[in-house]
Design a protein around this motif. Sequence first.
Motif, short mmCIF file in Angstrom:
data_model
loop_
_atom_site.label_atom_id
_atom_site.label_comp_id
_atom_site.label_asym_id
_atom_site.label_seq_id
_atom_site.Cartn_x
_atom_site.Cartn_y
_atom_site.Cartn_z
N GLY A 172 0.80 -13.47 -13.16
CA GLY A 172 0.97 -12.28 -12.36
C GLY A 172 1.93 -11.27 -12.95
N VAL A 173 3.10 -11.74 -13.40
CA VAL A 173 4.09 -10.81 -13.92
C VAL A 173 3.63 -10.15 -15.23
N PRO A 174 3.17 -10.93 -16.22
CA PRO A 174 2.63 -10.27 -17.41
C PRO A 174 1.43 -9.39 -17.08
N GLY A 175 0.61 -9.84 -16.11
CA GLY A 175 -0.52 -9.02 -15.70
C GLY A 175 -0.06 -7.71 -15.11
N GLY A 176 1.02 -7.75 -14.30
CA GLY A 176 1.57 -6.52 -13.75
C GLY A 176 2.08 -5.59 -14.84
N ALA A 177 2.74 -6.18 -15.85
CA ALA A 177 3.23 -5.37 -16.96
C ALA A 177 2.06 -4.75 -17.72
N ALA A 178 0.99 -5.53 -17.91
CA ALA A 178 -0.18 -5.00 -18.62
C ALA A 178 -0.85 -3.90 -17.81
N LEU A 179 -0.97 -4.10 -16.49
CA LEU A 179 -1.54 -3.06 -15.63
C LEU A 179 -0.71 -1.79 -15.69
N GLY A 180 0.62 -1.96 -15.66
CA GLY A 180 1.50 -0.81 -15.75
C GLY A 180 1.34 -0.06 -17.05
N SER A 181 1.12 -0.82 -18.12
CA SER A 181 0.93 -0.19 -19.43
C SER A 181 -0.39 0.56 -19.50
N LEU A 182 -1.44 0.01 -18.86
CA LEU A 182 -2.77 0.61 -18.95
C LEU A 182 -2.98 1.74 -17.94
N GLY A 185 -0.55 2.58 -15.23
CA GLY A 185 0.65 2.99 -14.50
C GLY A 185 1.14 1.89 -13.57
N TRP A 186 2.43 1.95 -13.27
CA TRP A 186 3.05 0.88 -12.47
C TRP A 186 2.47 0.78 -11.07
N ARG A 187 1.92 1.87 -10.53
CA ARG A 187 1.36 1.82 -9.17
C ARG A 187 0.18 0.86 -9.06
N SER A 188 -0.57 0.73 -10.13
CA SER A 188 -1.74 -0.16 -10.09
C SER A 188 -1.34 -1.60 -9.80
N ALA A 189 -0.15 -1.99 -10.26
CA ALA A 189 0.30 -3.37 -10.01
C ALA A 189 0.51 -3.62 -8.52
N PHE A 190 1.01 -2.61 -7.79
CA PHE A 190 1.20 -2.77 -6.35
C PHE A 190 -0.13 -2.85 -5.62
N TRP A 191 -1.12 -2.06 -6.07
CA TRP A 191 -2.46 -2.16 -5.47
C TRP A 191 -3.05 -3.55 -5.66
N VAL A 192 -2.90 -4.09 -6.85
CA VAL A 192 -3.49 -5.41 -7.14
C VAL A 192 -2.83 -6.49 -6.29
N VAL A 193 -1.51 -6.42 -6.12
CA VAL A 193 -0.82 -7.41 -5.27
C VAL A 193 -1.35 -7.34 -3.84
N VAL A 242 0.84 -1.20 0.00
CA VAL A 242 0.00 0.00 0.00
C VAL A 242 0.88 1.25 0.00
N VAL A 243 1.92 1.25 0.83
CA VAL A 243 2.84 2.39 0.86
C VAL A 243 3.55 2.54 -0.48
N ALA A 244 3.98 1.42 -1.07
CA ALA A 244 4.66 1.47 -2.38
C ALA A 244 3.77 2.07 -3.45
N ALA A 245 2.48 1.80 -3.37
CA ALA A 245 1.55 2.26 -4.40
C ALA A 245 1.29 3.76 -4.33
N VAL A 246 1.57 4.40 -3.19
CA VAL A 246 1.24 5.83 -3.05
C VAL A 246 2.47 6.73 -2.95
N THR A 247 3.66 6.16 -2.77
CA THR A 247 4.84 6.99 -2.56
C THR A 247 5.31 7.64 -3.86
N GLY A 248 5.92 8.82 -3.73
CA GLY A 248 6.54 9.49 -4.86
C GLY A 248 8.05 9.50 -4.75
N SER A 249 8.58 8.77 -3.77
CA SER A 249 10.02 8.75 -3.52
C SER A 249 10.60 7.39 -3.91
N PHE A 250 11.66 7.42 -4.70
CA PHE A 250 12.31 6.17 -5.07
C PHE A 250 12.93 5.50 -3.84
N ALA A 251 13.49 6.29 -2.93
CA ALA A 251 14.08 5.72 -1.72
C ALA A 251 13.04 5.00 -0.87
#
Length: 388
Positions: free
Chosen positions: A143-153, A155-163, A83-92
Amino acid sequence: MPPVVPLLGTAVFAQGTSEFMVAGLVPDVASELSVSLPAAGLLTSAFAVGMAVGAPLVALLAMRWPRRTALAAFLVAFVLAHVVAAVTGSFAVLVGTRVVGALANAGFLAVALATVTDLVAPDAKGRALAVLLAGTTLACVAGVPGGAALGSLWGWRSAFWVVALLCLPALVAVLVAVPHARPAAIPPSARGELRVLRRPRLQVLLLLGALVNGATFCSFTYLAPVLTGVSRIGDEWVPAMLALFGAGAFLGVRLAGRWSDTRPGPVVAGGGVLLAAGWAGFALTGGAVAALVLVPVVGTLSFAVGSTLIARVLYAAADAPNLAGSFATASLNVGAAVGPWVGGVAIGVGAGLGAPLWVSAGLVVAALAIAVLAREPRAATSAPTSCP
């Protein structure tokens, strides 16, 4: 096979999706958070470092916990990290959530391995492991291709929400189906189990697992840019190619489940030779047709050899039932941390996007050489305690 074993495999699927999905999200993460491609690739290494360091530590922490409590606690921590990964704007911060999520994943996997090996016959560890790790390989397939597809549609944050959402049904299932009682036999002390690590044969198996898994993750982490930049495959086909790798991985785990209990030597030796040749062949050819053929082949061989080595670790550390799984988890994730780092260094020094493929071939060759040098001078047998 007890029904709780595939149940735990569903939770491993959600966690495996998180561990592997970065391979399809690396370019988007690098672009949005303004970091280099090798730096974004270190998200995989950060997860692997957390797994490698955390596996023994959290396994020791959870030794006296009821198995159900431990599994549920680790799943809750895993969800919160995503959840934190999906909302953060910091790479660190994103890197930090990968480490925390990895610690939780390490604890869950170590306890799950101890649970399933307690529930099956002493000579069926490989088959139980294959069922549990099927969740990981299914993560590669779907899961991994699904994450890539979610990221494409979206954004990458959506993949973290789905996990995070995928873990919630698994959490409920663990609370309902996993026995609350502690295991029937607990060793006198953690120190006694840790002494098992002194055995040379176990140390060799752990080193082989680290090298083979390092080879797998070195190339898998950068598979998306390799496919688009070397094989000239369009971005829209990357999820399908990741699914092909995952399908091969699923087949490899199934093959290991069939043979790792009875014929580990041929799987490791023969599969290792073919795996080194597969990575080198991919690097030499590199075209779209070669990628289409070799991606599922190296996926199959990587997970067949890797899963067999995990099973051998569990046999070699049978008298350390609570920590054997953490030994295997730590070993594999040392490789998963070092592999992407070495691949990123090879790219960074100008060796080209295909450099990780050569690094993977070299790591497998090193594993084969060590296996030959360390082989005990006795006839191989089909017993569960035979050489790797």
